[in-house]
Design an enzyme around this catalytic site. Structure first.
Site, PDB file in Angstrom:
ATOM      1  CE  LYS A 190       0.134   7.123  -6.345  1.00  0.00           C
ATOM      2  NZ  LYS A 190      -0.644   7.075  -7.579  1.00  0.00           N
ATOM      3  CE1 TYR A 203      -1.713   8.305  -2.089  1.00  0.00           C
ATOM      4  CE2 TYR A 203      -2.920   7.861  -4.008  1.00  0.00           C
ATOM      5  CZ  TYR A 203      -1.871   8.529  -3.532  1.00  0.00           C
ATOM      6  OH  TYR A 203      -1.125   9.603  -4.241  1.00  0.00           O
TER       7      TYR A 203
END
Length: 357
Positions: free
Chosen positions: A127, A211
């Site tokens: 990511k 996140y």
């Protein structure tokens, strides 16, 4: 018969391990090529593959031949399977490689994912998926055109304590969810590539803030309908000439749930989330670390939950590697396919746009 969570978990684990064992017994494992030999690949993903039942390290791509040779010796990778970025495309002819693991700076994700797909390899990408919506979509399109799978490494979505939190919410234990708070950040060292906008695409939002963003989505099971963001630079020490130091944003979901999130590169900000419902509250801290997740919950009419999750086996990296390998072997869509990363990329773009306005 109503099963307890522990009994249900044991059954699910047994079924999953049975599938893994069957694939392993048949000699069907997935060969991963590491694209980029940095901290996350060498210290986390590659060691995890030593414990994987379905995956193994079979090739390396690096701009530093000496580093690659050292890692190749440790993992039994033959010299012919060491590549540079210049000859990366020649992995197409290597049957030892089924998938590539992209562990490069953010702005390089798109190029090496697309080249990997064109070489006929499945792609597991760290990511964020990319640094723009256009690049994210191009990655998805390239993998779809090549009939290869694309998965984003959202390891928390495979981590048992996070999954328990989701289960409690979906089961209605907290009643109606009203609000969520989340934060994640750290004090960054000077000269990190993450401070270079061309490489990172942005500041802490693109790195550790995602996140919290992703957690709000998987905890609610909804997509935000409105958002508003604010960013700032407080430490004028030269680190934040190109990216934000701090960023906070608010989101409202279709059900009415509101979420407030913070991320920073200016101070230690342990990753956590707190979910408030009409019947109780869940708190997870740490929530996003590589290990040691700790879930507590206070729910009306039930015993308090205090669930530390230190030293789980297998690790989050083993879980995501085996999930992707299983998807390849059984031709299934990954839980965190490229589209999941695209959704977050669109939201982060909107958050940055809000900050500017």
């Amino acid at each position: 018969m109503k099963l307890t969570r522990r009994e249900l978990s044991a059954i699910v684990t047994a079924e999953a391990m049975s599938r893994f064992a069957n694939a392993f017994d048949e000699g069907r494992t997935i060969g991963y090529c590491m694209v980029g030999l940095g901290r996350i690949s060498m210290q986390h993903f590659m060691p995890a593959l030593k414990s994987s039942k379905l995956g193994r390290v079979t090739a390396l791509v690096s701009g530093h031949r000496d580093k690659a040779e050292k890692m190749a010796a440790e993992y039994g990778v033959p010299a012919k399977n060491i590549y540079s970025y210049d000859n990366y495309d020649s992995i197409a002819g290597n049957k030892d490689i089924d998938a590539v693991y992209i562990a490069l700076p953010n702005s390089m994700h798109a190029e090496y994912t697309i080249r990997g797909a064109k070489a006929g390899k499945h792609v597991l990408c760290e990511k964020p998926l990319a640094t723009s919506v256009a690049d994210s979509q191009a990655m998805i399109d390239a993998c779809r055109k090549a009939n290869r799978k694309l998965m984003i490494a959202y390891r928390c979505q495979y981590e048992p304590t996070n999954l328990h939190a989701i289960h409690l919410i979906r089961e209605g234990k907290l009643g109606k969810i009203e609000a969520i708070e989340s934060a994640n950040g750290f004090n960054i060292h000077p000269n990190e590539w993450r401070l270079d906008r061309k490489l990172a695409g942005g500041g802490p939002l693109m790195d550790v803030g995602v996140y919290s963003l992703n957690a709000c989505r998987y905890l609610t099971g909804e997509e935000p309908s409105r958002l508003e963001g604010y960013s700032s630079v407080i430490d004028r020490d030269g680190r934040f000439n190109e990216v934000e130091e701090n960023l906070s944003w608010m989101m409202k979901f279709p059900s009415g749930i509101v979420a407030s999130c913070n991320t920073t590169y200016g101070t230690s900000m342990p990753g956590f989330f707190r979910v408030h419902g009409s019947k109780g509250m869940i708190h997870m801290e740490p929530a996003f670390a590589y290990q040691g997740q700790h879930l507590t919950a206070s729910i009306q009419g039930e015993s308090a939950i205090d669930e530390p999750c230190a030293d789980r086996d297998p690790s989050q990296f083993v879980r995501e590697a085996d999930h992707f390998a299983e998807c390849i072997l059984q031709n299934k869509e990954p839980k965190t396919a490229g589209e999941e990363g695209l959704k977050d990329m669109k939201l982060m773009t909107s958050i940055y746009r809000s900050c500017k306005s």
